[in-house]
Design a protein around this motif. Structure first.
Motif: not given
Length: 449
Positions: A257-262, A264-266, A297-300
Motif C-alpha cells: 500500500k505504501l509503495l502504491r501511494e508513493e 500515485a504521488k509521482q 502516461a504516469g509512471p508504473t
C-alpha cells in the motif's frame, strides 16, 4: 732449519685462518636455509584472528543468555525459548570449533619449534667442537718465538705487514666465534622458553574446550526438555503460528500500500506538470485548462532523482558491509522457507530476518536514505520504510517511531524503539530488504557479518 720453522708456522696460521673463515660461513648458510624453509610454511588463520573470533563468539553467547533470561521471566514455556537455546548451542559449537582450531595452530607451532630446537642444538654443539679445536690448535702453536720469527722472516715490509694482519684476524676470529656461541646459546634458551609457554597455553585451551563441551551438553539437555514441553502445547503453537502469519500478511499488505501511494504521488505530480501551460503555448479556455492531445502516461514505478539513483548505487556497492539495524542483537529467524522447530510437516516463510534484542533497544537505519513509508499495523506496531535509491529497507514491530515521511535519514540514525511482546517476554525487530519490482532480498547477505 729456519725455513722449516717458517713453513710450519705459515701452514699453522693458514689452517687456523681457514677454519675461522669456513665455520661462520657454514653456519650462515645453514641459518639461511632454515629461514627460507620456515618462510615457505603456509598459515591458514593467525592466532590473533582466532582470539578475536573467540571473543566475538563469547559476546554473542552472553547476548543470547540475556535474551533467554528475559523470555524466562514468564514462567510459561515458549517457542522463543527454544529458538534462543538453539541459537546458543549453535554459537557454543562455533566457539568450541574456534578453540580446537587454535589448539591445532599451537600444535603446529610446537612441532616447528621442536624441530628448530633440535637443529639449533646440533649447530651449537658443532660450533663448540670447532671452537675447541681452534683453541687447542692455537695453544699447541702458541710459541711467541715462532710468531716473531714468522714476521721477521718475511721477504719485505709488505709481506711482514700482511703476516701481521693474518695473526690479528685469527685472534679476532676466535673472539667472534666465542661471541657467536654465546648468542646461539641465548637464542636456544629463548626458544625453549617460548616452547614451554606454547605448551602451557595448549594445556589451558584443552581445559577450556573440555569446560565448553560440558556446558554444551547441559544446554542440549535444556533444549531437549524445552522441546518436549512444547510438544504438549501443539494447539497453542498453531495459534501463535496463525497469528504470526496474519502479522506477516498485514506487513506485506502495508508495504504494498505504501509503495502504491508513493507511485500515485509521482503520477499526480507528473500529470500536474503535463497540464501546466507552457510559455507561448495555447491559452486555457474558459472551461479551464486545456489538456494536451496526448497526455503522458504516469509512471508504473518510482522515478528516482539523480541523488536517489546515486544513493542506491552506493547502497548496492556496500552489500555485505551495511550497518546492523540494531546496535547488538541475535538473528533468531532467517530469510526464506524453514521447517517449524516443533510442529511436524509445518513450514514457515520469512520475507526478512528477525533479530532478538534486549528490552529498550532502538532500531536504526542501515544506510542513509529517505523515509517514504510509515504506518501502524494492529498487533505488530509501527512499520518504517526507508528508500535508498531503487532499494528499500523495512523495519517493523516498533513500539514507537522517531521519523516521519519525507525525513532524510542518516546511517545508524535511531528510527524507533523495538516493541516487547509482553506475553512471551521477547523483543524482536523484523527487518526486510526490497528491490524495485517487488523483489525480496535476504537481509543477512547485506548487513555486516
Amino acid at each position: 732449519m729456519k725455513n722449516r720453522l717458517n713453513t710450519k708456522v705459515l701452514i699453522s696460521v693458514l689452517m687456523v685462518f681457514i677454519m675461522a673463515i669456513a665455520v661462520p660461513v657454514a653456519y650462515a648458510q645453514k641459518d639461511k636455509k632454515k629461514t627460507t624453509k620456515t618462510k615457505t610454511k603456509p598459515k591458514k588463520e593467525s592466532k590473533a584472528d582466532l582470539e578475536a573470533k573467540k571473543t566475538n563468539l563469547q559476546a554473542d553467547i552472553d547476548q543470547t543468555n540475556k535474551l533467554l533470561a528475559e523470555t524466562r521471566r514468564n514462567k510459561t514455556l515458549s517457542l522463543s525459548q527454544l529458538v534462543a537455546l538453539n541459537k546458543k548451542i549453535e554459537q557454543r559449537e562455533e566457539l568450541i570449533a574456534a578453540i580446537n582450531e587454535e589448539i591445532a595452530v599451537l600444535d603446529e607451532q610446537i612441532e616447528v619449534k621442536q624441530d628448530e630446537i633440535v637443529v639449533e642444538d646440533s649447530a651449537l654443539a658443532k660450533m663448540k667442537r670447532d671452537y675447541a679445536s681452534m683453541i687447542v690448535f692455537a695453544y699447541r702453536n702458541r710459541n711467541a718465538y715462532s710468531n716473531v720469527m714468522f714476521l721477521f722472516s718475511a721477504a719485505g715490509f709488505n709481506q711482514a705487514f700482511l703476516r701481521m694482519k693474518y695473526l690479528q684476524m685469527i685472534s679476532a676470529s676466535r673472539r667472534l666465534q666465542g661471541v657467536k656461541i654465546v648468542q646461539k646459546q641465548q637464542e636456544l634458551n629463548d626458544q625453549l622458553v617460548s616452547l614451554e609457554q606454547d605448551k602451557a597455553e595448549k594445556k589451558s585451551l584443552l581445559g577450556n574446550e573440555e569446560t565448553e563441551q560440558q556446558t554444551l551438553a547441559k544446554e542440549k539437555d535444556d533444549k531437549d526438555a524445552t522441546f518436549r514441553g512444547l510438544q504438549t502445547k501443539e494447539a497453542t503453537l498453531k495459534a501463535d503460528l496463525a497469528k504470526k502469519n496474519t502479522q506477516k500478511a498485514n506487513t506485506d499488505s502495508a508495504i504494498a500500500k505504501l509503495l502504491r501511494e508513493e507511485i500515485a504521488k509521482q503520477v499526480a505530480a507528473a500529470n500536474a506538470a503535463a497540464t501546466q501551460p507552457k510559455s507561448g503555448g495555447t491559452p486555457p479556455t474558459k472551461g479551464g485548462t486545456t489538456p494536451p492531445a496526448n497526455p503522458p502516461a504516469g509512471p508504473t514505478k518510482v522515478t528516482l532523482t539523480p541523488a536517489g539513483k546515486k544513493n542506491g548505487e552506493t547502497f548496492a556497492a556496500n552489500q555485505g558491509s551495511l550497518a546492523w539495524p540494531v546496535e547488538r542483537g541475535t538473528i533468531v529467524s532467517k530469510f526464506g522457507k524453514h521447517p517449524h522447530p516443533v510442529l511436524k510437516g509445518v513450514t514457515t516463510q520469512n520475507n526478512g530476518i528477525d533479530i532478538s534484542v534486549t528490552s529498550g533497544t532502538m532500531a536504526r537505519s542501515v544506510w542513509a536514505g529517505e523515509c517514504t513509508g510509515l504506518t501502524n499495523i494492529p498487533g505488530s506496531g509501527w512499520l518504517v520504510i526507508i528508500r535508498h535509491g531503487e532499494y528499500l529497507t523495512v523495519y517493523s514491530q516498533l513500539e514507537e517511531a522517531n521519523v516521519k515521511v519525507g525525513d532524510q535519514v542518516k546511517e545508524k540514525q535511531n528510527i524507533g524503539k523495538v516493541a516487547t511482546d509482553q506475553q512471551e517476554g521477547t523483543t524482536e525487530l523484523h527487518f526486510e530488504v526490497w528491490k524495485s519490482g517487488g523483489i525480496k532480498l535476504d537481509p543477512e547477505a547485506w548487513i555486516a557479518k
